[in-house]
Design a protein around this motif. Structure first.
Motif: not given
Length: 509
Positions: A196-204, A242-252
């Motif tokens: 279980s990964a930590r909740l991606d707050v920025r993505g949320l 667009a900001l989420f896509v940029r973030h999701a491509l970098r986040a673990a």
């Protein structure tokens, strides 16, 4: 990676249990459509306010879907499914007991918050209950509420509205919800959970608001896209995506693993579904409008005239679910796209003020039958070869993309229809369809030919999107083998590798 063991409960039992809980969700999207005028009358709320009974539900549904993959990984598909059904059922009871328009809208939002988690959890339970080569048949069963529900929703809603009360449109969810909970606790397996990964707050903070803004903006696009209340939320939603896509491509561990779209079958199937689902569900607002506005039929009659399409779709879903496990996807899905595109095109050409009703109903049924060969088989292909740990993200992503595509195409259809009506019937003003609904039978008959022409114009956007999906399907699926062939090839390669390894050991000894 070693796949998790399959549950002891039979896959068919699991899917039938899940259907009991999911059947309410798509029906509740369309069942309210026939009650808007009555709700406005009984609550004393204006049409723009009472419209939030439908918009608030859809908005809440879209907002929570992106968080479903994380919730399933964190708490398990079984727990998420049961909790979501419980929230939806409680919300339904509260909606039926609402005392004013504010409480009605608030409890509809609560319904949507529960409903948004249901389908991703249901898809995860279904896909993980059987090996890849058997998933088409199971997804066909699961897809019955998705395609058939929106067709029968207006029929059920119209009948309840005409014979009982609008409150029964929500009270009928209570026994279904309770049955779904009882069967779910008895039959649904506790699937093995991955790390279980930590909740991606920025993505949320990025993706759910983006979904809400896109749906909100499109819900206001009734006459034109060039309006601040449409452009501002849609523009803000696109920026957040667009900001989420940029973030999701970098986040673990992003809220939604969009890197899965880089896989040919997952990404290609998703792109094809965006085109086809947007067109299919966009067309569904035009058919009942034709029956009610052009032909002057009641909501109940309009629903009954659409019932053959629902029956045809239900039958074809079951047929295609078995074929997609046995044959390559292109012949199955491609034939469905062709039938559906030509069928809806023929339906658009036939729309006139005096077209034979039986011919229109039959053409609509054929077009919808084609859709039964497309939607669920494509979802099956998109998720068939994902690892068990990736299935929640894959199923959630498919639901997110379908929701956005449906909202945007529905908005486009609404704008085209409003513009076509304005060009042919300028005397209606900005009210469009609402003004047509308030005409007397004599007045309606006089303008019916022009309204039919406007509907024809709007129909060509869904038909065009379906035609585009045919091109995408050919590019994606032209070299994809059947599931059984792929499984056999994989097994043969594994057996050959094991034989080589045994030979190497014997030689070494």
């Amino acid at each position: 990676m070693t796949p998790s063991p399959r549950p002891a409960t039979s896959p068919t039992t699991i899917v039938l249990t899940v259907i009991t809980g999911t059947v309410m969700i798509p029906i509740d999207i369309t069942i309210v459509a026939v009650a808007i005028a009555r709700l406005s009358q009984e609550t004393g709320a204006s049409l723009p306010v009472i419209q939030w009974v439908a918009t608030g539900y859809t908005l809440a549904l879209a907002t929570v879907i992106p968080a479903a993959a994380w919730a399933i990984s964190r708490f398990g598909a079984r727990q998420v499914f049961l909790t979501a059904i419980g929230v939806f059922t409680i919300g339904s009871g509260l909606v039926a007991a609402s005392w004013n328009v504010e409480s009605l809208i608030a409890f509809r939002v609560l319904q949507g918050l529960g409903g948004g988690f249901v389908m991703p959890a249901a898809m995860t339970l279904t896909l993980r209950s059987a090996p890849p080569e058997e998933r088409g048949r199971l997804m066909a069963l699961l897809g019955l509420p998705v395609l058939v529900g929106p067709v029968f929703g207006p029929v059920l809603g119209g009948w309840l509205l005409d014979t009982m009360s609008w409150r029964w449109m929500f009270l009928i969810n209570l026994p279904l919800g309770l049955l779904g909970l009882v069967l779910g606790m008895r039959n649904l397996p506790r699937l093995e959970r991955g790390p279980s990964a930590r909740l991606d707050v920025r993505g949320l903070l990025l993706l759910p608001p983006a979904m809400a803004l896109l749906v909100l903006g499109t819900s206001f696009a009734e006459g034109t896209l060039l309006d601040a209340q449409v452009l501002v939320p849609i523009g803000a939603g696109i920026l957040l995506v667009a900001l989420f896509v940029r973030h999701a491509l970098r986040a673990a561990a992003p809220l939604l693993d969009i890197r899965l779209l880089g896989r040919r079958l997952t990404g290609g199937s998703a792109a094809m579904l965006v085109c086809f689902a947007g067109g299919y569900f966009g067309s569904m607002i035009l058919v009942p409008l034709y029956w009610q506005v052009v032909r002057g039929e009641s909501a109940t009659t309009a629903g009954l005239l659409m019932a053959p399409a629902g029956i045809a779709a239900g039958i074809m879903i079951q047929v295609s679910g078995r074929l997609i496990d046995r044959f390559p996807p292109l012949p199955v899905i491609g034939s469905g796209i062709i039938v559906s595109t030509l069928g809806f095109g023929a339906l658009a050409l036939q729309l006139s003020a005096d077209a034979p009703m039986a011919t229109l109903a039959a053409t609509h049924a054929i077009a919808t039958a084609g859709a039964g060969f497309v939607m669920l088989p494509t979802m099956t292909i998109a998720t068939r070869y994902l690892e068990d740990s990736a299935i929640p993200a894959g199923s959630t992503m498919i639901n997110v993309m379908n929701q956005v595509a449906t909202a945007l195409c529905t908005a486009g259809v609404s704008v085209l229809l409003a513009a076509a009506l304005s060009a042919r019937l300028p005397g209606l003003g900005s009210d469009g369809v609402g003004a047509l609904s308030s005409l007397s039978p004599t007045e309606r008959a006089a303008v019916a030919p022009f309204a039919a022409e406007a509907l024809q114009v709007a129909f060509w956007l869904p038909v065009t999107m379906m035609a585009i999906s045919a091109v995408v399907a050919f590019l994606v699926f032209r070299r994809t083998p059947s599931a059984r062939s792929a499984s056999s090839s994989t097994g043969m390669r594994a057996e050959s590798a094991q034989t080589d390894e045994n030979a190497r050991r014997v030689g070494a000894s």
